[in-house]
Write a protein that holds these residues in place. Structure first.
Motif, PDB file in Angstrom:
ATOM      1  N   GLN A 139      -7.735   6.305  -0.811  1.00  0.00           N
ATOM      2  CA  GLN A 139      -7.600   4.882  -1.079  1.00  0.00           C
ATOM      3  C   GLN A 139      -8.161   4.515  -2.451  1.00  0.00           C
ATOM      4  OE1 GLN A 139      -8.890   6.111   1.968  1.00  0.00           O
ATOM      5  NE2 GLN A 139      -6.791   5.979   2.732  1.00  0.00           N
ATOM      6  N   LEU A 197      -5.477  -3.961  -2.590  1.00  0.00           N
ATOM      7  CA  LEU A 197      -6.131  -2.660  -2.550  1.00  0.00           C
ATOM      8  C   LEU A 197      -7.650  -2.793  -2.489  1.00  0.00           C
ATOM      9  CD1 LEU A 197      -3.905  -0.801  -5.170  1.00  0.00           C
ATOM     10  CD2 LEU A 197      -3.974  -0.367  -2.713  1.00  0.00           C
ATOM     11  N   ILE A 201       2.617   2.074  -3.333  1.00  0.00           N
ATOM     12  CA  ILE A 201       1.766   2.545  -4.430  1.00  0.00           C
ATOM     13  C   ILE A 201       2.156   3.954  -4.860  1.00  0.00           C
ATOM     14  CG2 ILE A 201      -0.622   3.177  -5.018  1.00  0.00           C
ATOM     15  CD1 ILE A 201      -0.134   0.193  -4.984  1.00  0.00           C
ATOM     16  N   ASN A 246      -1.325  -6.991  -5.830  1.00  0.00           N
ATOM     17  CA  ASN A 246      -1.503  -5.579  -5.473  1.00  0.00           C
ATOM     18  C   ASN A 246      -2.961  -5.164  -5.643  1.00  0.00           C
ATOM     19  OD1 ASN A 246       0.024  -3.486  -4.385  1.00  0.00           O
ATOM     20  ND2 ASN A 246       1.485  -3.514  -6.071  1.00  0.00           N
ATOM     21  N   LYS A 284       0.826  -1.211   0.000  1.00  0.00           N
ATOM     22  CA  LYS A 284       0.000   0.000   0.000  1.00  0.00           C
ATOM     23  C   LYS A 284       0.865   1.269   0.000  1.00  0.00           C
ATOM     24  CE  LYS A 284      -2.077  -1.651   3.677  1.00  0.00           C
ATOM     25  NZ  LYS A 284      -2.974  -1.904   4.800  1.00  0.00           N
ATOM     26  N   ASP A 317      -5.531   5.362  -4.966  1.00  0.00           N
ATOM     27  CA  ASP A 317      -4.506   4.316  -5.021  1.00  0.00           C
ATOM     28  C   ASP A 317      -4.912   3.207  -5.986  1.00  0.00           C
ATOM     29  OD1 ASP A 317      -2.968   5.646  -3.160  1.00  0.00           O
ATOM     30  OD2 ASP A 317      -3.400   4.280  -1.499  1.00  0.00           O
ATOM     31  N   ALA A 318      -6.179   2.778  -5.874  1.00  0.00           N
ATOM     32  CA  ALA A 318      -6.667   1.704  -6.745  1.00  0.00           C
ATOM     33  C   ALA A 318      -6.648   2.134  -8.207  1.00  0.00           C
ATOM     34  CB  ALA A 318      -8.073   1.291  -6.324  1.00  0.00           C
TER      35      ALA A 318
END
Length: 369
Positions: A235, A218, A120, A214, A116, A238-239
């Motif tokens: 978040q 996520l 990332i 990964n 994470k 991030d995805a």
């Protein structure tokens, strides 16, 4: 999108998302219908960006506006100073990662993969402008995690051990967490299969988990926090960034097969629908087709903020162990229409595990003493 009293207006939601997309992808959009904003609107937008912990990305999006559309000078100065601090924190975390790699070199100590956060951040258009949190290190199972714990304790570091084999400690003001698990699933029937798959993923990766791992990490992390106290835009960013950056390396068939087998395909498709509609992720970057009510997820995200820390719907968490637990139940049950629709199995098993732990507290060894 709805517009509750404690949320910014629909116009400012759209403005923030536009700036966020510009910051994520470095591409200018048509801003004529939303900008310029008044000083008060800019103040509200800034507060909302902070609530969602995406102020660095939104700041990058501002740089693509026309000068007459910029925020007021006093706010821009304040924002720029905070971005400078954010860049310093990110550099400090990156230096800490390198120091930890020297400690866990795989010779006399177990190796780790960076999860994470900073793992990332390197995929971002501007890595230093992602708001950083804890450092998450993933070791190959509970035995390796405990070996890592003991190694840090031998150096005089106080390690706190938590539930599920996880542990944490603080170095130079940075919280570091050790994890023995990668995929955050609560169904006990899947634990062995997931653990075996994680071991293969660990062996096949280098500094960070391989692409499929990964994406699973996520999406299950987002799902866990959505069921529990909440999830914010950081978040979700991030995805989106991971799907875009790792598109050419991701085995979509394997990912979809695992999502189906582990009963998270419906929730993952909802996540992907959100990323396309609101964060501008190209559909061509998706490993499999999207489906879901992205608007319902967006409403929940506006309310929750970062991990639900800014959610005002339920008031302050009360003092006292059982009062706090009732507060958690109110939060979780309020979201049942969304979580049961897209993640019924995971919602059930999360509640089952929570209830089992609470019964253990009531009737276990400590209760009998």
């Amino acid at each position: 999108m709805n517009e509750p009293d404690d949320m910014i207006s629909v116009k400012l939601q759209k403005a923030l998302l536009l700036l966020l997309r510009q910051g994520l992808w470095g591409k200018k959009e048509d801003t004529s219908s939303l900008f310029p904003l008044t000083p008060e609107e800019w103040r509200q937008l800034y507060a909302s960006a902070k609530k969602q912990t995406v102020e660095g990305l939104v700041y990058d999006g501002i740089s693509l506006l026309e000068l007459p559309q910029y925020p007021p000078r006093f706010l821009l100065i304040q924002w720029t100073a905070e971005i400078d601090l954010l860049e310093r924190r990110n550099r400090a975390q990156n230096a800490m990662v390198e120091a930890l790699r020297q400690q866990f070199n795989g010779k006399d100590t177990p190796a780790f993969r960076l999860l994470k956060g900073q793992g990332i951040a390197v995929l971002y258009h501007n890595p230093l402008h992602r708001v950083c949190g804890d450092l998450d290190l993933w070791f190959d199972g509970t035995e390796a995690t405990e070996q890592a714990n003991r190694h840090m304790e031998s150096l005089g570091v106080k390690v706190q051990r938590g539930m599920g084999g996880d542990s944490d400690y603080t170095l130079n003001g940075i919280v570091i967490e050790h994890h023995s698990r990668l995929i955050e699933q609560h169904n006990p029937r899947l634990k062995k299969e997931i653990k075996d798959w994680e071991r293969k993923a660990f062996a096949a990766s280098t500094d960070v988990p391989h692409p499929v791992a990964n994406h699973l990490l996520l999406s299950t992390h987002i799902l866990k926090h959505l069921i529990n106290e909440g999830i914010g835009l950081r978040q979700l960013c991030d995805a989106a960034v991971a799907l875009h950056a790792l598109h050419g390396q991701t085995d979509g068939e394997e990912l979809e097969s695992l999502c189906r087998r582990w009963h998270i395909r419906k929730g993952t498709r909802l996540l992907y629908a959100f990323l396309v509609k609101y964060l501008g992720l190209p559909e061509t970057d998706l490993p499999f087709p999207v489906k879901g009510d992205a608007d319902a997820l967006m409403d929940e995200i506006w309310e929750c903020g970062n991990f639900g820390h800014q959610d005002v719907r339920y008031g302050e968490r009360p003092e006292g162990k059982w009062q706090s637990k009732r507060h958690t139940w109110r939060i979780v049950s309020h979201k049942f229409p969304l979580t049961l629709r897209y993640a019924a199995g995971e919602t059930f098993w999360w509640l089952y595990g929570l209830g089992k732990a609470r019964l253990g507290e009531l009737f276990g060894k400590n209760a009998r003493q």
